[in-house]
Write an enzyme that holds these catalytic residues in place. Structure first.
Site, mmCIF file in Angstrom:
data_model
loop_
_atom_site.group_PDB
_atom_site.id
_atom_site.type_symbol
_atom_site.label_atom_id
_atom_site.label_comp_id
_atom_site.label_asym_id
_atom_site.label_seq_id
_atom_site.Cartn_x
_atom_site.Cartn_y
_atom_site.Cartn_z
ATOM 1 N N LYS A 60 0.838 -1.080 -0.157
ATOM 2 C CA LYS A 60 -0.154 0.106 0.025
ATOM 3 C C LYS A 60 0.866 1.272 0.035
ATOM 4 O O LYS A 60 0.436 2.204 -0.487
ATOM 5 C CB LYS A 60 -0.843 0.040 1.138
ATOM 6 N N ARG A 76 -6.823 -0.524 17.339
ATOM 7 C CA ARG A 76 -7.679 -0.390 16.009
ATOM 8 C C ARG A 76 -8.715 -1.164 15.636
ATOM 9 O O ARG A 76 -9.472 -1.439 16.512
ATOM 10 C CB ARG A 76 -6.376 -0.177 15.043
HETATM 11 C C1 LIG Z 1 -0.449 -1.414 6.742
HETATM 12 C C2 LIG Z 1 -0.749 -2.845 7.315
HETATM 13 C C3 LIG Z 1 0.397 -3.774 7.583
HETATM 14 C C4 LIG Z 1 1.968 -3.442 7.081
HETATM 15 O O1 LIG Z 1 2.412 -2.319 8.080
HETATM 16 P P1 LIG Z 1 4.016 -2.142 8.139
HETATM 17 O O2 LIG Z 1 4.076 -1.405 9.342
HETATM 18 O O3 LIG Z 1 4.232 -1.381 7.096
HETATM 19 O O4 LIG Z 1 4.657 -3.428 8.022
HETATM 20 C C5 LIG Z 1 -0.009 -4.985 7.900
HETATM 21 N N1 LIG Z 1 -1.081 -5.225 8.435
HETATM 22 C C6 LIG Z 1 -2.089 -4.266 8.238
HETATM 23 C C7 LIG Z 1 -3.436 -4.844 8.808
HETATM 24 C C8 LIG Z 1 -1.962 -3.062 7.635
HETATM 25 O O5 LIG Z 1 -2.894 -2.296 7.516
#
Ligand SMILES: *Cc1c(COP(=O)(O)O)cnc(C)c1O
Length: 355
Positions: A36, A129
């Protein structure tokens, strides 16, 4: 060439992916790479496939749709919206979920499409969250999910650090594993996957402290920036500069370091504060807040200091720079997760793929 430009160093990124994949394979843990931060750009995602990654995760359906022909498994990271249930089933093999109402909508959509959609049920272990907070509610959800023929309970998962800053440890991940055991025993089922978080969980794996039974992590930042989010530490053996920003100098002049006249508020409602350093050599580069915040950009040349920024301008103090600069030259910056995200989202920033 046009600027501002995001330089993507393919070999460095590929190295990071392969190195992490090795570590994960050795530990028998599934590596989900998260795309993302660069909007799943189709010139970047094939690098992951070539490096041997089997599952890519993204929070947006639009991004997962771009990965249709990559031949990998697609995981939707953000909880689905009910309004996009049909698209979720079309473009994601797996999604993270915490709401029964949404899971019912997915079950319906999957049934219509003649598919079985896999879900990872999220448990909130304290970061606040997404995820079901109470154990009883979690088990109730499991009881209902296992009744759907078009939904498979593929795993249970947790997200940490992103909102509450809670650091993954033996306690919260251990709690997730207990939850899995309880669900398996109560309903006499097998839950194949326990997804133990994002990049912030990596340090546990690195230190050999990841609780036995966690068999998947979802890594974004660790891969693209070679950093581990919980402490912001560099990960040894990985590149931190697989992505850099290059912006062009549009003005280069000597000016005083304090504005002349009565000082009110800047363009963003802040009262700027200035330190008098006399006459300084200043450069304006054509990149601004619309692309990346100055606080998230680090000049690669350590003699350059960022003085300030407006929507489309970033002002630099280049007095100490040894090699002479000229209008039309470019200045490069190291990036953080935040600036990489906004630069990839800005339509004004071009990408260059560099070998
Ligand atoms: C963005 C996201 C990740 C990846 O997070 P990083 O800190 O970039 O490794 C993993 N799981 C979920 C649910 C996310 O939203």
């Amino acid at each position: 060439m046009s600027y501002p430009k995001l330089n993507v160093y393919k070999k460095k990124l590929s190295h990071n992916i392969k190195r992490l994949k090795e570590i994960f394979d050795e530990a028998g843990i599934q590596l989900v790479c998260v795309t993302k931060v660069f909007c799943a750009d189709s010139s970047i995602t094939p690098i992951y496939v070539e490096a041997g990654v089997e599952t890519l995760g993204d929070s947006r359906i639009e991004n997962l749709a771009k990965m249709k022909n990559l031949g990998i498994k697609r995981l939707l990271l953000r909880l689905p919206m009910i309004s996009e249930a049909k698209e979720v089933v079309e473009h994601a093999d797996i999604s993270l979920n915490s709401e029964l109402k949404t899971i019912r909508a997915l079950a319906e959509a999957a049934k219509e499409a003649g598919k079985v959609h896999q879900i990872i049920l999220m448990k909130d272990m304290g970061d606040l969250r997404e995820g079901i907070f109470n154990e009883e509610d979690f088990l109730e959800a499991v009881a209902e999910i296992i009744k759907f023929s078009s939904i498979q309970l593929f795993g249970i998962g947790v997200n940490l650090t992103c909102y509450g800053g809670v650091i993954p440890d033996e306690q919260n991940l251990g709690g997730l594993l207990d939850m899995k055991k309880k669900a398996e025993q109560k309903f006499n089922i097998q839950i194949p996957i326990v997804s133990g978080g994002n990049s912030s969980s990596f340090y546990l794996l690195r230190d050999g402290r990841l609780p036995q039974g966690i068999n998947q992590l979802r890594l974004g930042e660790a891969v693209v920036l070679g950093r581990e989010a919980a402490y912001g530490e560099k990960i040894e053996g990985l590149y931190q500069d697989a992505f850099t920003l290059e912006a062009e100098i549009i003005e280069l002049k000597e000016k005083p370091s304090i504005p002349i006249g009565q000082i009110g508020m800047d363009a963003f409602g802040n009262h700027p504060v200035f330190e008098d350093k006399g006459i300084r050599k200043r450069a304006i580069v054509a990149v601004g807040r619309q692309d990346a915040f100055a606080s998230e950009m680090v000049p690669i040349c350590s003699e350059i200091k960022i003085l300030g920024q407006s929507s489309d301008h970033t002002i630099l103090d280049v007095t100490e720079v040894i090699t002479p600069l000229a209008v039309g030259d470019t200045v490069s910056f190291h990036l953080t997760y935040g600036s990489l995200l906004t630069l990839c989202t800005s339509q004004y920033v071009k990408k260059e793929m560099i070998e």
